[in-house]
Design an enzyme around this catalytic site. Structure first.
Site, PDB file in Angstrom:
ATOM      1  N   PRO A  45       0.844  -1.208   0.000  1.00 42.99           N
ATOM      2  CA  PRO A  45       0.000   0.000   0.000  1.00 42.99           C
ATOM      3  C   PRO A  45       0.875   1.252   0.000  1.00 42.99           C
ATOM      4  CG  PRO A  45      -0.655  -1.556   1.729  1.00 42.99           C
ATOM      5  CD  PRO A  45       0.662  -2.034   1.200  1.00 42.99           C
ATOM      6  N   LYS A  46       0.387   2.299  -0.643  1.00 47.35           N
ATOM      7  CA  LYS A  46       1.110   3.581  -0.643  1.00 47.35           C
ATOM      8  C   LYS A  46       0.550   4.455   0.482  1.00 47.35           C
ATOM      9  CE  LYS A  46       2.700   7.395  -3.503  1.00 47.35           C
ATOM     10  NZ  LYS A  46       2.508   8.361  -2.413  1.00 47.35           N
ATOM     11  N   TRP A  47       1.358   4.668   1.499  1.00 49.15           N
ATOM     12  CA  TRP A  47       0.941   5.437   2.662  1.00 49.15           C
ATOM     13  C   TRP A  47       1.068   6.918   2.397  1.00 49.15           C
ATOM     14  CZ3 TRP A  47      -1.303   2.854   6.564  1.00 49.15           C
ATOM     15  CH2 TRP A  47      -1.140   1.466   6.557  1.00 49.15           C
ATOM     16  N   ASP A 198      -3.027   6.155  -0.396  1.00 48.41           N
ATOM     17  CA  ASP A 198      -2.804   6.950  -1.592  1.00 48.41           C
ATOM     18  C   ASP A 198      -2.710   6.146  -2.874  1.00 48.41           C
ATOM     19  OD1 ASP A 198      -2.525   9.503  -2.591  1.00 48.41           O
ATOM     20  OD2 ASP A 198      -0.355   9.545  -2.400  1.00 48.41           O
ATOM     21  N   GLY A 199      -2.614   4.813  -2.786  1.00 52.16           N
ATOM     22  CA  GLY A 199      -2.454   4.008  -3.987  1.00 52.16           C
ATOM     23  C   GLY A 199      -1.665   2.759  -3.671  1.00 52.16           C
TER      24      GLY A 199
END
Length: 367
Positions: A45-47, A198-199
């Site tokens: 996951p994009k933090w 975020d992505g």
């Protein structure tokens, strides 16, 4: 606030094998979740927080920002947590985040995180209690006197999981989730947004850690919406009396909700040549007197902030690109797409904006 730290370019302590601070490894944007050969890519996951290199050397803990500035003074509770839960000699690549919401309905709170950078020590201490930050770790760069950066990502990941696997659930130090399944990564991209993420980031599993190089890939959420121009910010060094033609710095935007025009964010990235064109368009719309007093303003602006914000009549509509709507504001600065002279300002409403379904942040951190 001033913080005491190691001069740039010097190691954090005698035991650590890396020169600190170092620039973190970066990612380049790609349009969709990439797919490689089996086992070639790992997905995380994009933090959406503050990128942070965390270094502990004995009793000393240092938090370095992406721009290699020290963050210790702003996050004393994180320093204390790292001293309590991390090994005595370790360097980690991580993200500082703040969560909000009741148990079972939590999400990342970017606004609460951003105000943690405050010059007052008293205010910092209060915020550390009210909105404590946590650390999400996604790479292990050094342990004891061993430099792990030359190792492939899969080995660094395995070492990271082993190192932090025994932490109690209540610890504000976490290991990010990871998968080698692109379908699962796509599911994360869709569902985790509801928790404020975020992505998705993709990493080559055979790649060493490369400070400052864009060797990773990132897929971010992107949406568009039409918004109303409610004013502009003055460029640095300008004053209201200098004239809009030389002072436009940013454009502030609004959306209607039940007939009320609400500030939702702005556009700050404009080429210098365009700023002059904006000034010519906005100058005839500038409000003064009672109309200016009654105009909607960004919530961090007051009447004493007229040097930073000049209200205009809400007549211009602009299409913008953005990542997320957090509450009733764009989470980050929006990007200009095009002017929309065909749209009426009153048609620019909050309910036109797509929102991600809610997803509990705790389910991301502790599945």
């Amino acid at each position: 606030m001033t913080t005491k730290g190691t001069p740039p370019g010097l190691a954090c302590g005698p035991m650590l094998p890396l020169p600190l601070p170092l620039e973190p490894m970066l990612a380049r944007a790609v349009p969709e979740v990439p797919v490689g050969r089996p086992g070639e890519l790992s997905y995380e996951p994009k933090w959406d927080g503050y990128r942070c290199i965390v270094a502990r050397d004995g009793n000393r803990v240092d938090l370095w920002s992406r721009s290699r500035k020290q963050l210790n003074g702003y996050f004393p509770e994180v320093v204390a947590a790292c001293r309590r839960y991390l090994p005595e000699q370790v360097v980690l690549d991580a993200e500082l985040v703040v969560r909000t919401g009741p148990p079972g309905a939590q999400k990342l709170d970017w606004e609460a995180l951003s105000v943690r950078i405050h010059p007052s020590a008293k205010r910092v201490a209060a915020l550390a209690e009210q909105t404590p930050a946590e650390v999400v770790c996604f790479d292990l760069l050094a342990i004891a006197d061993l430099d792990l950066t030359p190792l492939p990502q899969r080995e660094r990941r395995a070492a990271l999981v082993q190192l932090l696997s025994g932490l109690p659930d209540a610890a504000p130090v976490h290991v990010t989730r990871a998968t080698d399944d692109p379908d699962e990564a796509r599911a994360w991209f869709d569902s985790f947004e509801g928790a404020g993420l975020d992505g998705v980031v993709a990493k080559r599993t055979d790649a060493p850690y490369a400070p400052g190089q864009r060797t990773m890939m990132k897929v971010k959420h992107a949406r568009t919406a039409e918004a109303v121009v409610i004013g502009y910010g003055l460029s640095k060094g300008a004053s209201p009396g200098s004239g809009a033609r030389t002072s436009v710095g940013s454009i502030h935007l609004g959306l209607y909700d039940d007939g009320e025009l609400l500030p939702v964010g702005g556009i700050g990235a404009w080429p210098d040549a365009v700023r002059g064109q904006l000034a010519a368009v906005l100058e005839p719309l500038v409000l003064t007197g009672a109309e200016a007093d009654a105009a909607p303003r960004p919530k961090d602006m007051t009447r004493t902030g007229v040097r930073e914000f000049v209200p205009v009549r809400p007549e211009l509509v602009v299409e913008v690109a953005f990542d997320q709507l957090e509450g009733r504001r764009f989470r980050h600065a929006a990007q200009f797409v095009r002017w929309r002279p065909d749209r009426e300002p009153e048609s620019c409403t909050l309910d036109q904006v797509e929102r991600a379904p809610a997803y509990d942040l705790d389910q991301v951190l502790r599945p």
